[in-house]
Design an enzyme around this catalytic site. Structure first.
Site, PDB file in Angstrom:
ATOM      1  N   GLU A 114       0.825  -1.224   0.000  1.00  0.00           N
ATOM      2  CA  GLU A 114       0.000   0.000   0.000  1.00  0.00           C
ATOM      3  C   GLU A 114       0.853   1.266   0.000  1.00  0.00           C
ATOM      4  O   GLU A 114       0.435   2.308  -0.513  1.00  0.00           O
ATOM      5  CB  GLU A 114      -0.959   0.012   1.190  1.00  0.00           C
ATOM      6  CG  GLU A 114      -2.119  -0.974   1.077  1.00  0.00           C
ATOM      7  CD  GLU A 114      -1.773  -2.366   1.589  1.00  0.00           C
ATOM      8  OE1 GLU A 114      -0.585  -2.609   1.923  1.00  0.00           O
ATOM      9  OE2 GLU A 114      -2.679  -3.222   1.653  1.00  0.00           O
TER      10      GLU A 114
ATOM     11  N   PHE B  35     -11.543  -7.661  14.065  1.00  0.00           N
ATOM     12  CA  PHE B  35     -10.459  -8.097  13.184  1.00  0.00           C
ATOM     13  C   PHE B  35     -10.147  -7.014  12.154  1.00  0.00           C
ATOM     14  O   PHE B  35     -11.049  -6.481  11.510  1.00  0.00           O
ATOM     15  CB  PHE B  35     -10.850  -9.407  12.478  1.00  0.00           C
ATOM     16  CG  PHE B  35      -9.790  -9.872  11.516  1.00  0.00           C
ATOM     17  CD1 PHE B  35      -8.527 -10.251  11.970  1.00  0.00           C
ATOM     18  CD2 PHE B  35     -10.029  -9.890  10.149  1.00  0.00           C
ATOM     19  CE1 PHE B  35      -7.530 -10.647  11.082  1.00  0.00           C
ATOM     20  CE2 PHE B  35      -9.041 -10.296   9.249  1.00  0.00           C
ATOM     21  CZ  PHE B  35      -7.785 -10.673   9.720  1.00  0.00           C
ATOM     22  N   GLN B  36      -8.873  -6.704  12.028  1.00  0.00           N
ATOM     23  CA  GLN B  36      -8.378  -5.673  11.092  1.00  0.00           C
ATOM     24  C   GLN B  36      -9.005  -4.308  11.324  1.00  0.00           C
ATOM     25  O   GLN B  36      -9.281  -3.570  10.378  1.00  0.00           O
ATOM     26  CB  GLN B  36      -8.552  -6.114   9.638  1.00  0.00           C
ATOM     27  CG  GLN B  36      -7.601  -7.254   9.305  1.00  0.00           C
ATOM     28  CD  GLN B  36      -7.470  -7.538   7.819  1.00  0.00           C
ATOM     29  OE1 GLN B  36      -8.410  -7.335   7.060  1.00  0.00           O
ATOM     30  NE2 GLN B  36      -6.303  -8.000   7.413  1.00  0.00           N
TER      31      GLN B  36
ATOM     32  N   LYS C 276     -17.789  -1.168   6.173  1.00  0.00           N
ATOM     33  CA  LYS C 276     -18.168  -2.210   5.216  1.00  0.00           C
ATOM     34  C   LYS C 276     -19.687  -2.246   4.994  1.00  0.00           C
ATOM     35  O   LYS C 276     -20.153  -2.422   3.865  1.00  0.00           O
ATOM     36  CB  LYS C 276     -17.672  -3.572   5.715  1.00  0.00           C
ATOM     37  CG  LYS C 276     -17.853  -4.674   4.685  1.00  0.00           C
ATOM     38  CD  LYS C 276     -17.123  -5.953   5.043  1.00  0.00           C
ATOM     39  CE  LYS C 276     -17.250  -6.970   3.901  1.00  0.00           C
ATOM     40  NZ  LYS C 276     -16.496  -8.193   4.166  1.00  0.00           N
TER      41      LYS C 276
ATOM     42  N   MET D  43      23.851   9.024   3.151  1.00  0.00           N
ATOM     43  CA  MET D  43      23.697  10.280   3.879  1.00  0.00           C
ATOM     44  C   MET D  43      23.990  10.071   5.368  1.00  0.00           C
ATOM     45  O   MET D  43      24.551  10.951   6.030  1.00  0.00           O
ATOM     46  CB  MET D  43      22.279  10.824   3.670  1.00  0.00           C
ATOM     47  CG  MET D  43      22.077  12.224   4.191  1.00  0.00           C
ATOM     48  SD  MET D  43      23.263  13.395   3.507  1.00  0.00           S
ATOM     49  CE  MET D  43      22.302  14.123   2.186  1.00  0.00           C
TER      50      MET D  43
HETATM   51  C1  LIG Z   1      11.780   5.796   5.796  1.00  0.00           C
HETATM   52  C2  LIG Z   1      13.047   6.454   6.199  1.00  0.00           C
HETATM   53  N1  LIG Z   1      13.865   5.848   7.112  1.00  0.00           N
HETATM   54  C3  LIG Z   1      15.041   6.429   7.465  1.00  0.00           C
HETATM   55  C4  LIG Z   1      15.419   7.624   6.932  1.00  0.00           C
HETATM   56  C5  LIG Z   1      16.726   8.277   7.357  1.00  0.00           C
HETATM   57  N2  LIG Z   1      17.640   8.356   6.196  1.00  0.00           N
HETATM   58  C6  LIG Z   1      17.778   9.474   5.466  1.00  0.00           C
HETATM   59  S1  LIG Z   1      18.806   9.297   4.177  1.00  0.00           S
HETATM   60  C7  LIG Z   1      19.123   7.698   4.577  1.00  0.00           C
HETATM   61  C8  LIG Z   1      20.056   6.880   3.735  1.00  0.00           C
HETATM   62  C9  LIG Z   1      19.497   6.540   2.403  1.00  0.00           C
HETATM   63  O1  LIG Z   1      20.327   5.581   1.810  1.00  0.00           O
HETATM   64  P1  LIG Z   1      20.326   5.363   0.260  1.00  0.00           P
HETATM   65  O2  LIG Z   1      18.968   5.139  -0.243  1.00  0.00           O
HETATM   66  O3  LIG Z   1      21.331   4.309  -0.085  1.00  0.00           O
HETATM   67  O4  LIG Z   1      20.768   6.788  -0.288  1.00  0.00           O
HETATM   68  P2  LIG Z   1      22.224   7.484  -0.269  1.00  0.00           P
HETATM   69  O5  LIG Z   1      22.215   8.476   0.843  1.00  0.00           O
HETATM   70  O6  LIG Z   1      23.239   6.409  -0.074  1.00  0.00           O
HETATM   71  O7  LIG Z   1      22.315   8.131  -1.610  1.00  0.00           O
HETATM   72  C10 LIG Z   1      18.424   7.332   5.734  1.00  0.00           C
HETATM   73  C11 LIG Z   1      18.488   6.003   6.385  1.00  0.00           C
HETATM   74  C12 LIG Z   1      14.521   8.222   6.021  1.00  0.00           C
HETATM   75  N3  LIG Z   1      14.770   9.407   5.471  1.00  0.00           N
HETATM   76  N4  LIG Z   1      13.384   7.602   5.659  1.00  0.00           N
END
Ligand SMILES: Cc1ncc(C[n+]2csc(CCOP(=O)(O)OP(=O)(O)O)c2C)c(N)n1
Ligand SMILES: [Mg+2]
Length: 595
Positions: free
Chosen positions: A69, A131-132, A181, A494
């Site tokens: 979803e 449920f759900q 529902k 990052m």
């Molecule tokens: C759902 C979610 N979980 C955690 C984060 C924290 N977060 C921000 S950037 C990042 C790393 C992303 O890794 P990647 O997709 O490999 O991108 P890169 O920075 O390596 O280009 C994380 C864990 C987030 N923004 N969103």
């Protein structure tokens, strides 16, 4: 976006209102047809199942069966942003509905018009932990523009019309319609058009003329004005007015992450993107300005840095359709509530009427010096491995500005914002406010379904891709040939960057081990029926992109294996002042008047 609804409502207007007996489920599908919905992304389940039965027969509404979803929600967001229409997603009660929470919150943060329809347990069981059962309207209360719980089938047509109206007018946003529902299975009298009951919902779009006069006066008298342009300008469809105003007055423009492409990157008055990873020229323009003409922006902390030192010498004109944004973070000397298209149109008339123009010779001298001295740049690696920024530059050159790009969240998102040249509004679709990993791929799918004639590239991270790549199955089966460029640095890059800069290079839980090819993205792509390509050397980048451009019958995934130590620069460390921007590690620009 407003026209969309009006057109639909008007086309339904006849002399005699249409009245017919049917089930609530049939009424739901009929109402969706009447408001002009052509695509719904979703997954069925017990509570929503009655609606899936008449949906099966609809000749107008195409339902796209996604694999999760969350994918349905982001696809609806991509569809909405690529078309300007309302995106629609559908899920069952409980876990189906809660899986929509992330995209709903994402749409709320980025003002994306979206309607989420969820099934709810039968009304007699609501509140019994059936449920759900999940109280999805309660859960999403703070992250929707509005939400409804329907237990009476007679309310379905009117509520659907209201939901689309609210989502697409004023400041756009997500609206949830949760339907029990029994409301779907009971019989009702379908009447169209229904009469909306939204007392008190009257978004102001026309700016106040006194505020416009005040703003025009400040603009003409300013010495160092800047147009600080955000996503609201694009949502208002006001790029043409922005260009006209900026050129007439010769005022520099910065475009936020949500406004990339709203003003052409190639334009000499464009100073770049402001913010944490903005260009020195854009950040410098804001910091040194004496007047911010802030249009459809939120003064987000990623743009302002430390708020108390943001643009310290500037007066502020702040125009936004949402009065709650004005003076929320930064005091507005001239607040203007209105649609940015109307604000710019009225401003144009006001400054033309006045006839005077500011003298910005000194200002442009300083701005051009920032641009020339501190252009965006990056390092190549001596071992011959690939720099991710180079991949972006080549994509920009070979694919060009007519394509739609989506991005995940992380370093690759910032490089996509910095190194791809955007010339057209709405061509960079990303998760700005929420920063939702996993956004890129399903959003690209939705964008491509909304604009099948456009080329759509998802720029994804190896981490993000592993959150939503299952929608490649949907893309292959539904015939949605998107292109995915995975910037595979083997890491939550990052996170690694912050650990390198602020946690003594202690890389706690940021290594995805993707370098060991777990998973092997090429094989994964092939498993989903896509073409998988891999590129590891700079000399192969062009040929790989070209190959991907030639394949238009199935989705293509490119695994760009890049160096793990590439960094996003410039950077303003979180919570620090924009004045302390660094364009490389420990390298700060020298502003005028400094040594
Ligand atoms: C759902 C979610 N979980 C955690 C984060 C924290 N977060 C921000 S950037 C990042 C790393 C992303 O890794 P990647 O997709 O490999 O991108 P890169 O920075 O390596 O280009 C994380 C864990 C987030 N923004 N969103
Ligand atoms: Mg990564």
């Amino acid at each position: 976006m407003g026209h969309f609804l009006c057109r639909q409502a008007c086309s339904a207007t006849r002399n005699e209102p249409m009245t017919e007996q049917m089930t609530g489920a049939q009424a739901l599908v009929r109402a969706l047809e009447q408001v002009g919905v052509d695509t719904v992304f979703g997954i069925p389940g017990g509570a929503i199942l009655p609606a899936y039965d008449p949906l099966y027969d609809s000749a107008k509404v195409r339902h796209v069966l996604v694999r999760h979803e969350q994918g349905a929600g982001h696809a609806a967001q991509g569809y909405a942003q690529a078309t300007g229409k309302v995106g629609v997603c559908m899920a069952t009660s409980g876990p189906g509905a809660t899986n929509l929470v992330t995209p709903i919150s994402d749409a709320y943060m980025d003002s994306v018009p979206m309607v989420a329809i969820t099934g709810q347990v039968v009304s007699s069981a609501i509140g019994t932990d059936a449920f759900q059962e999940a109280d999805i309207s309660g859960i999403t209360m703070p992250i929707t523009k509005h939400n409804f719980l329907i237990t009476d089938p007679e309310d379905i047509p009117r509520t659907i019309m209201e939901a689309f109206h609210i989502a697409s007018t004023g400041r756009p946003g997500p609206v949830l319609v949760d339907i029990s529902k029994d409301a779907l299975t009971s019989t009702m009298n379908f009447q169209w058009p229904p009469v909306m009951r939204l007392p008190g919902y009257r978004p102001v779009t026309r700016p106040h003329s006194k505020q416009i006069r005040e703003a025009a006066k400040l603009i003409i008298e300013a010495k160092r004005p800047v147009l600080y342009v955000g996503g609201g300008v694009h949502r208002a469809g006001a790029s043409a007015e922005l260009l006209e105003f900026a050129e007439l007055m010769n005022i520099p423009v910065v475009t936020t992450l949500m406004a990339r492409g709203t003003f052409p990157d190639s334009h000499p008055q464009h100073m770049g993107m402001p913010g944490m990873h903005g260009s020195v020229s854009a950040v410098g323009a804001l910091q040194k300005s004496d007047l911010l003409i802030a249009l459809g922006v939120r003064f987000d902390d990623r743009v302002t840095g430390q708020l108390s030192t943001f643009a310290p010498h500037a007066k502020v004109i702040h125009a936004d359709i949402d009065p709650a944004e004005i003076s929320k973070n930064r005091y507005a000397d001239v607040p203007i509530v209105g649609d940015c298209k109307e604000v710019l149109t009225d401003l144009l008339t006001a400054v033309r009427g006045d006839g005077r123009k500011g003298d910005y010779t000194e200002w442009w001298k300083a701005l051009n010096a920032y641009k020339q001295t501190y252009p965006l740049g990056y390092d190549n690696f001596e071992d011959g491995s690939l720099a991710p920024q180079y991949v972006m530059e080549r994509l920009s050159e070979l694919v060009g500005p007519d394509a739609i790009y989506t991005a995940g969240v992380g370093q690759h998102q910032m490089w996509a914002a910095q190194f791809i040249g955007y010339e057209n509004p709405g061509t960079f679709i990303n998760s700005g406010g929420a920063g939702t990993m996993g956004f890129a791929l399903p959003a690209a799918m939705g964008a491509k379904m909304g604009r099948p004639d456009s080329v759509v590239w998802a720029i994804d991270g190896d981490g993000c891709f592993q959150m939503t790549n299952q929608e490649l199955a949907t893309c292959t089966i539904e015939g949605v040939p998107i292109k995915v460029a995975i910037i595979n640095n083997g890491n939550l890059g990052m996170i690694r960057q912050w650990q390198r800069l602020f946690y003594n290079e202690r890389y706690s839980n940021s290594d995805l081990q993707t370098a060991q090819r777990i998973p092997d993205f090429v094989k994964l792509a092939e498993a989903y029926g896509c073409v998988g390509l891999r590129c590891e050397r700079p000399e192969d980048v062009d040929a790989t992109i070209q190959k991907a451009m030639e394949i238009n019958d199935v989705p293509v995934v490119i695994d760009f294996v890049v160096h793990q130590d590439a960094m996003v620069w410039p950077m303003v460390a979180a919570g620090t002042s924009n004045d302390d921007i660094q364009f490389a590690r420990d390298m700060a620009p020298v502003w005028d008047g400094e040594d």
